[in-house]
Design an enzyme around this catalytic site. Structure first.
Site, short mmCIF file in Angstrom:
data_model
loop_
_atom_site.label_atom_id
_atom_site.label_comp_id
_atom_site.label_asym_id
_atom_site.label_seq_id
_atom_site.Cartn_x
_atom_site.Cartn_y
_atom_site.Cartn_z
N PRO A 26 11.97 1.36 -42.41
CA PRO A 26 12.23 0.09 -42.42
C PRO A 26 11.12 -0.55 -43.24
CG PRO A 26 10.77 0.99 -40.26
CD PRO A 26 11.20 1.70 -40.90
N SER A 27 11.00 -1.97 -43.75
CA SER A 27 9.92 -2.03 -44.96
C SER A 27 8.57 -2.17 -45.24
CB SER A 27 10.17 -3.69 -45.49
OG SER A 27 9.24 -4.28 -46.27
N ARG A 28 7.92 -1.50 -45.92
CA ARG A 28 6.23 -1.88 -46.24
C ARG A 28 5.93 -0.11 -45.47
NH1 ARG A 28 3.42 -5.95 -47.79
NH2 ARG A 28 5.04 -7.36 -48.15
N TYR A 55 6.58 -8.44 -103.74
CA TYR A 55 5.18 -8.10 -105.07
C TYR A 55 4.03 -8.13 -104.67
CZ TYR A 55 2.25 -8.66 -109.50
OH TYR A 55 1.45 -7.90 -109.98
#
EC number: 2.7.7.-
Length: 349
Positions: A222-224, A103
């Site tokens: 490869p990484s990066r 209410y």
């Protein structure tokens, strides 16, 4: 002549109405919080309601930890800090705190403190109508709001069917994955092999321009070297990394392409469906419910060289000869040895 009846109210939930009360909601809340009672207060909600005459009325729900017996009808009076004025409320016990909260929520100008204490009673004589509750939940703005409505108005359902209710709410109010924003511009990737650039031109596009059976792409290196950032910079996509999760929170049927990153090939479920850009297939990944995948989009597979990682090594195994023959017809394989962006720039990936 009988003595006037002394005021006494013993209730756990109090409903207060202050007519023509001009004190701010925040000041009212502070005064009510500071009232000293032998029973701890658990929750206070205040609503400011403006009547047709322009005068502000105040509705308050106060919930105590246990029943609080009030014998002073001036106990809940509020005092203005700017002028000499007291505001005296009508004090009632709230038969149903859920109904009172509903209410006083109707005007929206509210402030609250504490945690609402749920009850299962309704002033309409019995439990809240389940249809009313679930209609209100469906019309709410979010899964969190819908769950709170059900928790307050249908506590038995919420307790006994919690898992299903939460699951259904999350499905009904599910939102598409947030689009990924590349940290670098496409121009940063200025050392991309021509075969990869041509593959993007031929296969990564919206549904209207996309080939009926686009080719996928496997990039090993490869990484990066910038593989992931490049792959994710091409447009709207699904990014799957670590394990196969095709839930609606992760996977969108409106993406232009998929990126499957650093998942060993022997762990890629639906290998052919992804690599072959197949359409209208079903998935029942572990711990998830079966879902329908629209498909028809290419996938970029990213991997590092070496055992357990390389798709090339995996497909060269004798047991995978027939699979390798199939891959040759459905994907392009690219091996990179160096970064696909120019190093040394502060804006490089």
């Amino acid at each position: 002549m009988p003595l006037p009846k002394r005021f006494r109210l013993n209730a756990k939930n109090y409903f207060l109405t202050y007519p023509q009360c001009s004190i701010s909601k925040e000041e009212r809340l502070a005064q009510l919080q500071n009232l000293s009672t032998p029973v701890n207060k658990k929750y206070i909600k205040i609503c400011k309601e403006s009547h047709e005459d322009g005068q502000p009325h105040l509705h308050v729900l106060i919930q105590f930890e246990g029943k609080y017996q009030c014998t002073n009808n001036r106990f809940f009076d509020l005092v203005s800090s700017t002028r000499s004025a007291h505001f005296h409320p009508n004090i009632q016990g709230a038969k149903s705190s859920s109904d009172v909260k509903t209410y006083i929520d109707k005007d929206g100008d509210t402030v609250e403190w504490g945690e609402f204490q749920i009850d299962g009673r309704s002033a309409r004589g019995g439990q809240q109508s389940a249809n009313d509750t679930y209609a209100k939940a469906l019309n709410s703005a979010s899964a969190e709001e819908a769950l709170q409505i059900i928790k307050e108005e249908q506590p038995q359902h919420f307790f006994l069917q919690f898992h299903n209710i939460v699951s259904n709410a999350n499905r009904i109010f599910q939102t598409p994955p947030e689009p990924w924003v590349p940290p670098f511009q496409q121009a940063s990737f200025n050392n991309v092999p021509a075969i990869m650039t041509q593959w993007v031109s031929d296969n990564v596009c919206d549904a209207a321009a996309r080939p009926m059976r686009p080719l996928s792409l496997v990039v090993e290196g490869p990484s990066r070297t910038g593989k992931t950032l490049w792959a994710r910079s091409l447009g709207p996509h699904n990014y799957i990394c670590g394990h196969m999760d095709l839930s609606p929170k992760i996977y969108s049927n409106n993406a232009w392409y998929n990126v499957i990153d650093d998942i060993p090939p022997h762990y890629v479920k639906h290998f052919k469906e992804f690599m072959g850009a197949q359409r209208d297939w079903q998935s029942n990944c572990k711990y998830g419910k079966p879902i329908q995948i629209k498909g028809g989009i290419p996938t970029i597979f990213l991997c590092n060289p070496g055992p357990q990682s390389s798709y090339k090594d995996y497909l060269s195994e004798e047991k995978n000869r027939s699979l390798n023959d199939w891959v040759q017809k459905n994907a392009i394989y690219v091996t990179i040895e160096e970064a696909i962006f120019t190093t040394g720039s502060q804006t490089s990936p």
